[in-house]
Design an enzyme around this catalytic site. Structure first.
Site, PDB file in Angstrom:
ATOM      1  N   GLU A   8      -0.926   5.300   3.340  1.00 43.24           N
ATOM      2  CA  GLU A   8      -0.111   5.868   2.223  1.00 43.24           C
ATOM      3  C   GLU A   8       0.178   7.090   2.699  1.00 43.24           C
ATOM      4  O   GLU A   8       1.421   7.503   2.631  1.00 43.24           O
ATOM      5  CB  GLU A   8      -0.980   5.966   0.889  1.00 43.24           C
ATOM      6  CG  GLU A   8      -1.176   4.822   0.150  1.00 43.24           C
ATOM      7  CD  GLU A   8      -0.131   3.993  -0.074  1.00 43.24           C
ATOM      8  OE1 GLU A   8       0.855   4.359  -0.054  1.00 43.24           O
ATOM      9  OE2 GLU A   8      -0.418   2.566  -0.435  1.00 43.24           O
ATOM     10  N   MET A  16       4.415  -1.999  -5.203  1.00 44.28           N
ATOM     11  CA  MET A  16       3.546  -2.472  -4.445  1.00 44.28           C
ATOM     12  C   MET A  16       3.816  -3.423  -3.393  1.00 44.28           C
ATOM     13  O   MET A  16       4.823  -4.187  -3.547  1.00 44.28           O
ATOM     14  CB  MET A  16       2.413  -3.487  -5.173  1.00 44.28           C
ATOM     15  CG  MET A  16       1.440  -4.175  -4.446  1.00 44.28           C
ATOM     16  SD  MET A  16       0.310  -2.892  -3.474  1.00 44.28           S
ATOM     17  CE  MET A  16      -0.234  -3.800  -2.276  1.00 44.28           C
ATOM     18  N   HIS A  62       5.842   0.207   4.520  1.00 52.41           N
ATOM     19  CA  HIS A  62       4.704  -0.436   4.370  1.00 52.41           C
ATOM     20  C   HIS A  62       4.544  -1.591   5.243  1.00 52.41           C
ATOM     21  O   HIS A  62       3.383  -2.127   5.544  1.00 52.41           O
ATOM     22  CB  HIS A  62       4.199  -0.598   2.965  1.00 52.41           C
ATOM     23  CG  HIS A  62       3.409   0.384   2.607  1.00 52.41           C
ATOM     24  ND1 HIS A  62       2.234   0.839   3.156  1.00 52.41           N
ATOM     25  CD2 HIS A  62       3.503   0.968   1.162  1.00 52.41           C
ATOM     26  CE1 HIS A  62       1.741   2.148   2.571  1.00 52.41           C
ATOM     27  NE2 HIS A  62       2.373   2.069   1.348  1.00 52.41           N
ATOM     28  N   GLY A  66       4.054   2.523  -9.186  1.00 51.98           N
ATOM     29  CA  GLY A  66       5.303   2.653  -9.031  1.00 51.98           C
ATOM     30  C   GLY A  66       5.900   1.312  -8.270  1.00 51.98           C
ATOM     31  O   GLY A  66       6.728   0.498  -8.969  1.00 51.98           O
ATOM     32  N   GLU A  85      -3.811  -4.653  -5.463  1.00 51.61           N
ATOM     33  CA  GLU A  85      -4.466  -3.539  -4.724  1.00 51.61           C
ATOM     34  C   GLU A  85      -4.813  -2.578  -5.914  1.00 51.61           C
ATOM     35  O   GLU A  85      -4.220  -2.293  -7.011  1.00 51.61           O
ATOM     36  CB  GLU A  85      -3.414  -2.747  -4.042  1.00 51.61           C
ATOM     37  CG  GLU A  85      -3.975  -1.611  -3.370  1.00 51.61           C
ATOM     38  CD  GLU A  85      -2.830  -0.649  -2.511  1.00 51.61           C
ATOM     39  OE1 GLU A  85      -3.353   0.330  -1.968  1.00 51.61           O
ATOM     40  OE2 GLU A  85      -1.655  -1.189  -2.284  1.00 51.61           O
ATOM     41  N   HIS A 114       9.806   3.248   0.927  1.00 53.60           N
ATOM     42  CA  HIS A 114       8.406   3.395   0.953  1.00 53.60           C
ATOM     43  C   HIS A 114       7.792   1.790   1.284  1.00 53.60           C
ATOM     44  O   HIS A 114       7.076   1.828   2.085  1.00 53.60           O
ATOM     45  CB  HIS A 114       7.842   4.227  -0.269  1.00 53.60           C
ATOM     46  CG  HIS A 114       6.436   4.251   0.070  1.00 53.60           C
ATOM     47  ND1 HIS A 114       5.936   5.471   0.139  1.00 53.60           N
ATOM     48  CD2 HIS A 114       5.455   3.465  -0.456  1.00 53.60           C
ATOM     49  CE1 HIS A 114       4.440   5.321   0.447  1.00 53.60           C
ATOM     50  NE2 HIS A 114       4.258   4.161  -0.061  1.00 53.60           N
ATOM     51  N   GLU A 115       8.120   1.076   0.226  1.00 53.26           N
ATOM     52  CA  GLU A 115       7.294  -0.147   0.178  1.00 53.26           C
ATOM     53  C   GLU A 115       7.881  -0.848   1.516  1.00 53.26           C
ATOM     54  O   GLU A 115       7.051  -1.845   1.968  1.00 53.26           O
ATOM     55  CB  GLU A 115       7.599  -0.954  -1.025  1.00 53.26           C
ATOM     56  CG  GLU A 115       7.537  -0.139  -2.483  1.00 53.26           C
ATOM     57  CD  GLU A 115       5.805   0.233  -2.406  1.00 53.26           C
ATOM     58  OE1 GLU A 115       5.041  -0.207  -1.789  1.00 53.26           O
ATOM     59  OE2 GLU A 115       5.449   1.384  -2.904  1.00 53.26           O
TER      60      GLU A 115
END
Length: 867
Positions: free
Chosen positions: A325, A268, A306, A266, A127, A302-303
């Site tokens: 995001e 992915m 996703h 940070g 990314e 967070h990841e």
């Protein structure tokens, strides 16, 4: 090196769907020293949503072609065109198969895009546009494909071979071996991941709400195996929370995280195989601060989130980046609030937004949450996309309410599962569920800048009237702004500090919806009241209201809303600091006026130590400087240091008591214990600022016998920043003790680079020449240059600081243009500097820009623009 002149502008208005889709991908990645050979088989199908064409463009940068085969026919050089990073093929049938064999050199890849090496292991970062550095592909997020990947390598040196999905086959070939992975879910190529190395694994499992057992595997270098427990616990908490809050269950048999030391970002969210910067996954009390623990929890969540908000439903094009995001940042913020203190989490989020994203939104780097154009998409992984994007989602959450928002997100996930969609598709679901016309609200996505909300009030014959006026200042490329939908949570506090009834029903809090440039609201309230505005920070706006000192004291002492208490404290500090900057007061007098209010905060500190620490923390020099134009960083520094010193003296006994009485004898890692350590470190900092003779003794004792890294590093920072006796010895001792721990050494570099004062530039010059400094490691570069430029204005804003910074930019740009561009954002305040500094800095930046990469050139071009 690529120059700025090679940049091409991509515009949202020019979006066209791809001529062909890629239904499936078979990859064979053969890793050998010096050269890796990638064989790719793409099953192509003409896109029914695109204009009919028999031609297709594939992205591919730095690839050495061994062969190209189309539908079984080997293509000669005259049968395709490959230049400027693009492969053009024509004469394609309705369905076609393209097989390409290319060579790449990951060992030479210092930009860390595509496949590269990190500490002896191979890993990927695709990314936003890294996959084109691996093989030929339509490298865009609206091409979703099923991947089957075989990884081959030396089995002794690289016993672990990982990719997306589930392992379906493996074998050995002499001294080499291979593993085939299959991902059953279609995904864009930016979510592709590969790892080959010798790593340790922490294994666990999670049983989903439907009863499926998922294997959880966290990988790191063998020496770091003991630092993975917190990440594993955070992952399981996130999986459980996402099921309970959003009804989203994990979909593969395995979920993997790999810790990588060389990483531009940070972490992915690659499907099923998340690749993390070590700083966002490794955590141990001896080597990681409390803030580091909280960051690991947040980033792991967070990841993971996703997997649905980004992977199962992805963005159609990179202009829609905030679709995944901003939404996922909102989700991780809500998760962290549930795991910890809601009030403290919200204040931390707002503090970061106001002091970092607002300046971005008010300067030359301003852009809409959904940009209209870009040159390098890497440069748009910004705080506006992430943090402001999260606030836009939060406003929709409050407009619909928790139940309505859940229904809307259920609709979004179910309707668009397996698709690449837009921000409008997300808002459409909010509109459909709520029945609310969201047309005006969508301006938040297309309009740049931070709205200013000016508020006035008056006591009228029939009650209380409050008037709101909104306007958004011009930003580059957007001179005229239209009114936005702004939800304002409001309460009115009576003289006793309690919320009063706003109507006959007894309602004590409401949400006002602003839609016009000016609106007035009336409440049948008698007697003087203090408005508690933007409770929970209900909208990302600058609030202008002429609070009296007594009103601020009331909010700080009595308001039940954590954000409004913190905002009141900040306003009190800013008022005092502004007077000092303008030469209209004495620091001792300002401290004496603040002391009684701050003593009340200290008295209540036991209720929530972390919140108390936030309320007692002065705004940063950068935040103070953002209030003054032209910006004179030296004057800001003098005023800031003077008030801090005066408060250190005025509340000396309080700081001494907190420094000594909050000492713990056993290590605990819960929120209360972390808050106590945060409060103690702050008290010690004030004590040292006030020149108390006991400060050095307490700091050295804390440094010598720490229970955890938060104590050890906090004490070291006090010693170094206040230049206390024993500071140099402590630095030597710390480096000797932690020389083998890269993340701890990053902190050692940061402590020195953040010490205020021009003398720090000489220190930074020595740090850049230190044997442990490595220009190729993003974390190390950020720990020195990022810290100096981003959080040490009194050292950075000097002739020597500017020269060191611009020389360093050239070096970083030659190795890693993405990191150079991100660090260069620290120069965005150029236009606000007083003329002398501005002239010096501008000239130096122009010199860098003359030979900058397209990443760095785009950023510097915007900063150097005169308008």
């Amino acid at each position: 090196m690529e120059t700025a002149h090679a940049a091409v502008t991509t515009r949202l208005a020019d979006y066209q769907p791809p001529a062909y889709l890629v239904d499936s991908v078979k990859l064979d990645v053969d890793i050998r020293d010096g050269v890796t050979t990638v064989t790719s088989e793409l099953a192509l199908r003409r896109n029914p949503d695109a204009a009919v064409s028999d031609a297709m463009t594939f992205n591919g940068e730095g690839l050495v072609i061994r062969s190209l085969t189309l539908d079984g026919k080997v293509l000669g050089e005259g049968e395709y065109r490959y230049d400027n990073g693009e492969l053009l093929l024509s004469g394609l049938a309705e369905q076609a198969t393209l097989v390409s064999v290319v060579d790449i050199e990951p060992e030479k890849n210092t930009a860390l895009e595509g496949l590269y090496m990190s500490n002896g292991m191979y890993c990927t970062q695709c990314e936003a546009q890294g996959f084109r550095h691996i093989t030929f592909f339509p490298d865009r997020p609206d091409v979703l494909s099923r991947f089957r990947t075989t990884v081959r390598a030396d089995k002794q040196r690289y016993p672990l071979l990982l990719s997306n999905g589930n392992p379906v086959a493996q074998g050995e070939e002499g001294e080499r071996h291979w593993v085939t992975w299959e991902d059953p879910f279609p995904k864009p190529c930016y979510l592709f991941a590969l790892v080959a190395g010798d790593l340790a694994c922490l294994e666990d499992s999670f049983t989903t709400m439907s009863g499926r057992e998922v294997a959880l595997r966290l990988y790191a270098e063998h020496r770091d195996l003991d630092k993975l427990d917190h990440a594993m616990e955070s992952l399981k908490n996130a999986m459980r929370w996402d099921e309970e809050t959003y009804g989203r269950e994990y979909d593969l048999d395995i979920y993997m995280i790999v810790a990588v030391s060389h990483f531009n970002m940070g972490a992915m969210e690659n499907k099923g195989l998340n690749i993390f910067n070590t700083s966002c996954v490794l955590a141990h009390p001896a080597t990681t601060t409390d803030a580091g623990f909280q960051r690991v929890e947040s980033v792991v969540a967070h990841e993971y989130f996703h997997n649905w908000s980004g992977n199962r439903v992805t963005c159609r094009d990179w202009f829609q980046l905030s679709l995944k995001e901003g939404f996922t940042v909102f989700r991780d913020q809500m998760f962290s609030a549930d795991m910890n203190s809601d009030a403290v989490q919200r204040v931390n989020d707002v503090d970061f937004l106001v002091n970092h994203q607002f300046p971005e939104d008010q300067g030359p780097m301003a852009h809409p949450v959904r940009p209209a154009e870009f040159q390098k998409i890497d440069n748009f992984y910004t705080l506006t996309i992430y943090e402001k994007g999260a606030e836009i989602v939060r406003m929709q959450y409050h407009l619909l309410g928790a139940e309505g928002f859940r229904k809307a997100t259920d609709l979004y996930f179910e309707r668009f599962d397996g698709q690449a969609v837009t921000c409008d598709d997300f808002v459409d679901c909010m509109q459909e569920v709520s029945g609310r016309d969201m047309t005006q609200f969508r301006r938040w996505y297309s309009q740049a800048g931070t709205p200013i909300l000016s508020v006035s009030d008056e006591q009228t014959a029939d009650g209380y009237a409050i008037t709101f006026r909104q306007h958004t200042p011009p930003t580059p490329g957007q001179a005229d702004k239209a009114p936005l939908v702004i939800p304002v949570r409001l309460a009115l506090l009576g003289q006793d500090g309690e919320p009063v009834a706003l109507d006959d029903s007894g309602l004590r809090e409401t949400v006002l919806i602003l839609e016009d440039a000016e609106q007035t609201f009336h409440f049948p309230v008698s007697g003087p009241v203090t408005p508690s505005l933007l409770r929970g920070f209900s909208a990302p706006v600058v609030l202008e209201f002429d609070y009296g000192t007594d009103q601020l004291a009331t909010l700080l002492a009595h308001d039940s809303d954590g954000y409004c208490r913190w905002s009141a404290a900040q306003r009190l500090y800013f008022t005092a600091l502004d007077r000092l900057v303008l030469g209209k007061g004495r620091a001792e007098d300002e401290a004496a006026a603040l002391a009684p209010v701050l003593e009340q905060v200290i008295e209540r500190a036991g209720e929530d130590p972390a919140q108390a620490a936030l309320l007692l923390t002065l705004p940063t020099e950068i935040a103070l400087g953002d209030r003054h134009t032209p910006l004179d960083p030296a004057a800001i520094h003098v005023a800031h240091q003077a008030l801090k010193r005066a408060l250190g003296v005025a509340l000396q006994s309080r700081w001494l008591s907190l420094s000594e009485n909050l000492l713990a004898t056993e290590l605990e890692m819960d929120g209360v214990a972390m808050g106590r350590r945060q409060l103690r470190n702050l008290a010690l900092d004030y004590l040292a600022a006030g020149g108390h003779p006991e400060a050095a003794r307490i700091a050295i004792e804390l440094f010598e016998l720490p229970l955890c890294m938060s104590e050890e590093l906090g004490a070291l920072r006090v010693l170094v920043h206040h230049r206390l006796a024993g500071a140099e010895q402590a630095l030597e001792q710390f480096a000797h003790k932690w020389v083998e721990e890269a993340l701890v050494m990053d902190q050692w570099f940061s402590v020195q680079a953040s010490a205020p004062g021009e003398v720090t530039i000489d220190v930074v010059e020595r740090l850049l020449a230190h044997p442990a400094f490595d220009w190729k490691v993003p974390n190390r570069v950020r720990s020195v240059l990022g810290v100096l430029a981003g959080s040490n204005p009194s050292a950075f804003n000097t002739d020597k600081g500017y020269r060191l910074f611009t020389d360093a930019l050239r070096t970083v740009d030659g190795l890693n243009p993405q990191i150079a561009a991100r660090i260069a954002n620290a120069a965005a305040r150029l236009h606000r500097l007083e003329p002398g500094r501005q002239q010096v800095f501008r000239s130096l930046l122009q010199g860098v820009n003359a030979s900058a990469s397209s990443n760095l050139g785009e950023v510097l071009g915007r900063i150097l623009a005169e308008n």
